[in-house]
Design an enzyme around this catalytic site. Structure first.
Site, short mmCIF file in Angstrom:
data_model
loop_
_atom_site.label_atom_id
_atom_site.label_comp_id
_atom_site.label_asym_id
_atom_site.label_seq_id
_atom_site.Cartn_x
_atom_site.Cartn_y
_atom_site.Cartn_z
N HIS A 34 -34.35 9.39 -3.29
CA HIS A 34 -34.76 10.67 -3.85
C HIS A 34 -36.25 10.69 -4.18
O HIS A 34 -36.65 10.27 -5.26
CB HIS A 34 -33.97 10.95 -5.12
CG HIS A 34 -32.48 10.96 -4.91
ND1 HIS A 34 -31.75 9.81 -4.77
CD2 HIS A 34 -31.60 11.99 -4.81
CE1 HIS A 34 -30.47 10.12 -4.61
NE2 HIS A 34 -30.35 11.43 -4.61
N HIS A 266 -35.33 16.76 -2.62
CA HIS A 266 -34.53 16.16 -3.70
C HIS A 266 -34.01 14.78 -3.31
O HIS A 266 -34.22 13.81 -4.02
CB HIS A 266 -33.35 17.06 -4.09
CG HIS A 266 -32.30 16.32 -4.86
ND1 HIS A 266 -32.33 16.20 -6.23
CD2 HIS A 266 -31.22 15.60 -4.45
CE1 HIS A 266 -31.30 15.46 -6.63
NE2 HIS A 266 -30.62 15.08 -5.57
N GLU A 413 -16.21 13.59 -28.28
CA GLU A 413 -15.80 12.26 -27.82
C GLU A 413 -16.79 11.69 -26.80
O GLU A 413 -17.14 10.51 -26.85
CB GLU A 413 -14.40 12.31 -27.20
CG GLU A 413 -13.29 12.70 -28.17
CD GLU A 413 -13.19 14.22 -28.38
OE1 GLU A 413 -13.84 14.98 -27.64
OE2 GLU A 413 -12.44 14.63 -29.29
N HIS A 463 -2.92 6.73 -32.04
CA HIS A 463 -1.91 7.69 -31.59
C HIS A 463 -1.66 7.47 -30.10
O HIS A 463 -1.88 8.34 -29.26
CB HIS A 463 -2.36 9.13 -31.89
CG HIS A 463 -2.53 9.40 -33.35
ND1 HIS A 463 -3.42 8.72 -34.14
CD2 HIS A 463 -1.90 10.28 -34.18
CE1 HIS A 463 -3.34 9.15 -35.40
NE2 HIS A 463 -2.42 10.10 -35.44
N ASP A 471 3.20 16.14 -32.36
CA ASP A 471 2.05 16.81 -31.75
C ASP A 471 2.27 17.07 -30.26
O ASP A 471 1.60 17.92 -29.66
CB ASP A 471 0.75 16.02 -31.97
CG ASP A 471 0.08 16.39 -33.29
OD1 ASP A 471 0.45 17.44 -33.87
OD2 ASP A 471 -0.80 15.63 -33.74
N HIS A 475 -0.99 15.57 -26.64
CA HIS A 475 -1.62 14.48 -27.39
C HIS A 475 -1.05 13.11 -27.05
O HIS A 475 -1.50 12.11 -27.57
CB HIS A 475 -1.45 14.73 -28.89
CG HIS A 475 -2.33 15.82 -29.44
ND1 HIS A 475 -2.42 17.06 -28.86
CD2 HIS A 475 -3.16 15.83 -30.52
CE1 HIS A 475 -3.27 17.80 -29.56
NE2 HIS A 475 -3.73 17.08 -30.56
C1 LIG Z 1 -22.48 13.53 -13.32
C2 LIG Z 1 -23.17 13.72 -12.01
N1 LIG Z 1 -22.80 14.75 -11.23
C3 LIG Z 1 -23.39 14.92 -10.03
C4 LIG Z 1 -24.33 14.05 -9.59
C5 LIG Z 1 -24.94 14.22 -8.21
N2 LIG Z 1 -26.32 14.68 -8.33
C6 LIG Z 1 -27.34 13.84 -8.28
S1 LIG Z 1 -28.81 14.59 -8.51
C7 LIG Z 1 -28.07 16.11 -8.65
C8 LIG Z 1 -28.89 17.34 -8.90
C9 LIG Z 1 -29.78 17.10 -10.03
O1 LIG Z 1 -30.68 18.12 -10.20
P1 LIG Z 1 -31.91 17.85 -11.13
O2 LIG Z 1 -31.48 17.10 -12.31
O3 LIG Z 1 -32.58 19.13 -11.34
O4 LIG Z 1 -32.79 16.86 -10.28
P2 LIG Z 1 -33.92 17.26 -9.22
O5 LIG Z 1 -33.23 17.84 -8.03
O6 LIG Z 1 -34.80 18.23 -9.88
O7 LIG Z 1 -34.54 15.96 -8.90
C10 LIG Z 1 -26.69 15.98 -8.54
C11 LIG Z 1 -25.77 17.12 -8.61
C12 LIG Z 1 -24.68 12.99 -10.44
N3 LIG Z 1 -25.60 12.08 -10.10
N4 LIG Z 1 -24.11 12.86 -11.65
#
Ligand SMILES: Cc1ncc(C[n+]2csc(CCOP(=O)(O)OP(=O)(O)O)c2C)c(N)n1
Ligand SMILES: [Mg+2]
Length: 663
Positions: A34, A266, A413, A463, A471, A475
């Protein structure tokens, strides 16, 4: 106090361009990764490190260092490039050249423990941000104990759009605002781009208002205007009673003339032509993986400045009246003191044989633990009275007074688990936190990271079955134990009585590279371990609780609240002349780690019946071929617990009948 090393703009430009060049070249060489985030945030990061960060690459674990968290973990090349430029001795250029390759430290996403200077594993969006809240909490708590002389540092975060969209960020933002974590500074990489394109396609959130609503100090700047970024960080540092968010408007992939600003940068290599064009646009005429000495020199000034500050700090620590206490908190828990206290306590329990729920047994054990270890930090996600996580003398941690040791995590949580990751990663604390076992799933993302990172966090999950009764099925966990037993490097303890519960705490506290989950009953359970031994039988994972004389006809294996049922079944079978041994199996992972000879002795070669008020999945290794399982195959129901056990057929009679079928 701004500490500026190289504020000459052209030098800082070159420092930032070095990050950009290393990022685009490494991604190109790996043919994956990236480039967009590191190129877009290079200016912010350069200003942060060059003018503010207090770190010493020759002492990467220095307790009073500033913490830097790249929450947008896909931008890992930002971290690797910076750590290379700063001169961390494990981040030579061969690491950068082999980004994302087998055997190198430069994994796809930054992984805690793989290389120095990586404060937390990031990549699952939102986790780094939320762990950073825990680090900033730990800093304030540590500061309250030891004062500005020893503890006075900042936690800086770069978070992307994705981090702020993730639900866990809501929990963390709210918590941080409420607790007034003044040494937390988050820089939002506001590039308006995620993978699917413009953020317009999925969000209309006004992040500034969102953070303000939660009590944060908020600023907005042009993320490529270095002086503006510096001024904002400076202002944020002055606000000591609120966390700060700086919205940094940036261009993703800044410097790649034809692709910047688009989601195309990206997560894909820029390609040779675009990289060549970027070299021209950035005025960076150097070969791939080549950084001019003067740029290294500029970065190394940051390291030298940190080293000086660290040496001054060490002078302050030496001979400080609180030096011993400080160092004790930083070290592993005192296992000898813990063993002595737990063994004396176990001996009393075996003699008294109380009948209490294991959640109550956990609180009783915690009285001993918290009385022995100075740096446990308890808490619960709004279920203190149910999880029984608070012990006598514990004091709430509040925005007005951080000297306490009990955290009100609120109904959060996931945030709690992520914040506990931050507490333990910061150092100085042993965190534990509670909720209902069923809601462990809400926290799974952060629990998984604790297991992956190998950090000591203890989850107090009460629990833990249909035994919670009225519950009802919302739960009542059925599949939860199996799903957490499936998670590598997480040890799930399901103790059967007060003694095993004390042993589970002892075992969990003595493992420094493994998080533990305690699965505890709501309902009362008799003391089964009435013969005291100093040996931690629970740490063996499974052991023979009731043996028979001579050869076994059958072995009954149970965990937690069902061990009592297995014991009753064994007695029924004995009345019919059938010799049934009872094995208590409080921790499958610990048992799997025992020598084969021990496991064979415990399990024996008679037919086996497993008993657990949960699904069978995960029991195979204990059961073998000639076996039966008495447990759950569906969701539970809402009714008094004893009726539920009857209804779902988890009874001594059912276990005895299953045993008789096998022999
Ligand atoms: C919990 C989670 N869901 C999905 C992804 C896959 N993912 C990696 S980067 C991204 C987009 C992130 O966008 P942003 O934070 O704006 O980063 P930018 O494109 O600006 O570098 C996604 C959906 C991940 N790494 N973690
Ligand atoms: Mg983005």
């Amino acid at each position: 106090m701004t500490v500026q090393s190289n504020i000459d703009t052209s030098t800082e430009d070159q420092m930032a361009n070095a990050i950009r060049a290393l990022a685009m070249d490494a991604v190109q060489a790996a043919n994956s990764g990236h480039p967009g985030a590191p190129m877009g945030t290079a200016d912010i990061a350069t200003v942060l490190f060059n003018r503010f960060m207090k770190i010493d690459p020759t002492a990467d674990k220095w307790a009073d260092r500033d913490r830097f968290v790249m929450s947008a973990g896909h931008g890992s090349m930002l971290v690797y490039a910076i750590n290379h430029l700063l001169g961390y001795d494990d981040m030579g250029m061969e690491q950068i050249k082999n980004f994302r390759q087998m055997g190198y430290r430069t994994a796809g996403h930054p992984e805690y423990g793989h290389a120095k200077g990586i404060e937390v594993t990031t990549g699952p969006l939102g986790q780094g941000f939320s762990a950073a809240v825990g680090m900033a909490l730990a800093e304030r708590m540590s500061n309250a104990r030891y004062g500005d002389d020893l503890v006075d540092h900042y936690t800086y975060v770069i978070a992307g759009d994705g981090c702020l969209m993730e639900g866990v960020s809501h929990e963390a933002i709210d918590f941080a605002g409420h607790h007034g974590l003044g040494h937390l500074i988050v820089m939002w990489d506001d590039n308006q781009i995620t993978i699917d394109g413009s953020t317009d396609v999925s969000t209309s959130m006004n992040q500034q208002m969102r953070f303000e609503a939660a009590g944060w100090h908020v600023q907005s700047v042009d993320g490529h205007d270095k002086d503006a970024v510096a001024a904002a960080i400076e202002a944020a540092r002055k606000v000591t009673d609120k966390p700060s968010m700086i919205a940094c408007r940036t261009i993703i992939g800044f410097g790649a003339p034809n692709k910047q600003g688009s989601h195309d940068v990206h997560g894909a290599p820029l390609g040779d032509a675009e990289i060549a064009a970027a070299r021209v646009a950035l005025d960076w005429p150097h070969d791939p993986f080549t950084v001019p000495q003067e740029v290294y020199d500029a970065w190394r000034k940051v390291s030298a400045r940190g080293r000086e500050t660290r040496l001054e700090w060490e002078k302050r620590l030496g001979g400080h009246p609180k030096q011993d206490a400080f160092e004790t908190d930083q070290a592993n828990p005192d296992a000898r003191a813990l063993d002595a206290a737990i063994n004396a306590y176990k001996a009393r329990l075996s003699a008294d044989a109380p009948k209490v729920a294991t959640r109550k047994a956990s609180q009783m054990a915690l009285e001993i633990v918290n009385g022995t270890l100075p740096n446990t930090v308890g808490g619960s996600a709004d279920l203190t009275g149910s999880n029984l996580t608070k012990t006598g003398g514990m004091k709430d941690v509040t925005a007005a007074d951080f000297s306490g040791n009990y955290v009100r995590y609120g109904v959060r949580e996931h945030g709690m688990a992520a914040i506990m990751n931050g507490l333990v990663l910061h150092g100085g604390f042993v965190p534990y936190g509670g909720t209902f076992l069923m809601f462990a799933d809400y926290a799974r993302g952060a629990i998984r990271l604790a297991a992956l990172m190998g950090v000591r966090v203890i989850y107090v999950m009460t629990h833990d079955s249909i035994g919670l009764g009225e519950d009802g099925p919302t739960h009542q966990p059925v599949e939860v134990l199996a799903s957490y037993r499936a998670m590598p490097n997480l040890w799930v303890f399901r103790p059967a009585d007060v003694v095993e519960t004390a042993e589970a705490w002892q075992a969990a506290l003595e493992m420094d590279r493994t998080p533990s989950m305690l699965s505890l009953s709501r309902q009362n359970l008799p003391t089964l371990r009435t013969n005291h031994t100093d040996t931690n039988m629970t740490a063996k994972g499974a052991y023979v609780l009731r043996d028979v004389s001579g050869a076994r006809d059958v072995t009954l294996i149970a965990t937690g609240s069902e061990v009592e049922i297995a014991v009753n079944a064994a007695e029924k079978l004995a009345a019919e002349g059938i010799k049934a041994a009872v094995v208590s199996a409080p921790c499958f992972e610990a048992f799997a780690a025992q020598p084969k000879a021990y496991r064979d002795t415990v399990l024996g070669d008679a037919p086996r019946v497993g008993v657990e008020a949960a699904v069978q999945q995960g029991w195979d290794a204990l059961l073998g071929c000639n076996s039966a399982f008495v447990g759950m195959t569906s969701f539970g129901a809402s009714a008094p617990a004893d009726q539920l056990y009857e209804h779902f057929g988890i009874t001594a009679d059912a276990v005895a009948a299953a045993a008789k079928k096998l022999i």
